[in-house]
Write a protein that holds these residues in place. Structure first.
Motif: not given
Length: 201
Positions: A50-57, A130-140
């Motif tokens: 349900r929840w989006p990832l948020l990016i504050y630039r 960047v605010v990541l809700p639980a479950g959000t995949g991330h990789q550099c």
């Protein structure tokens, strides 16, 4: 073994040098409208239903008088997000199924993919959060040599690291149960993360 950044962080906490302190850290936050990113379950990474990832630039004023990592740590901690760390972002796809995470770029820039192998790629640079809700995949995917990230977590939840298909059955049950945090890690109790996530319940 502690890294140079860990040693710097310990010394700064002990002396208070080059740290704004929790009381003044909020003054260094710049009000930014979040860029929201939604990602679908890709078969490996569930992402949040349900929840989006948020990016504050450019959300933090990183002046020369303070250590940028210390500014971000103090800001997160002032808003109740703790267990801070200083490092990069793992170069493999992973997610957390039992806790939310915030990532603040203190130095350099890096290309990071959010949402799993089919996710979206963003170039993050110093001052971005960047605010990541639980479950959000991330990789550099790639980064400058001096790329430095500060990470933190809200008090509710338990850290875990999921990387395989075997992690999915449990993750699909635990991700929706992770509660909305009490405060936005950058803007506190009136911050966009709370409003957007509560609205999407």
């Amino acid at each position: 073994m502690p890294t140079l950044e860990d040693v710097k962080g310990y010394a700064e906490r002990a002396t208070g040098l080059r740290r704004p302190g929790k009381g003044k850290a909020s003054d260094l936050a710049r009000l930014r409208k979040p860029h929201t990113v939604r990602s679908k379950d890709d078969g490996l990474v569930p992402n949040h239903p349900r929840w989006p990832l948020l990016i504050y630039r450019g959300a933090v004023d990183l002046d020369e008088g303070h250590d940028p990592a210390a500014v971000i740590e103090d800001l997160f901690e002032a808003n109740g997000w703790g267990d801070t760390w200083r490092d990069g972002i793992y170069d493999y796809v992973h997610y957390h199924s039992r806790i939310h995470e915030v990532l603040g770029v203190a130095r350099g820039k890096g290309r990071v993919r959010f949402g799993g192998k089919k996710g979206r790629i963003f170039t993050l640079k110093a001052g971005d959060i960047v605010v990541l809700p639980a479950g959000t995949g991330h990789q550099c995917l790639s980064a400058d040599n001096d790329f430095l990230v500060v990470g933190a977590y809200p008090p509710a939840g338990t850290y875990d690291e999921c990387t395989t298909v075997e992690d999915r059955p449990r993750a699909l049950k635990t991700i929706p149960k992770v509660p909305v945090p009490r405060k936005d890690p950058v803007y506190g109790s009136g911050g966009p993360a709370l409003k957007l996530w509560k609205k999407a319940k």
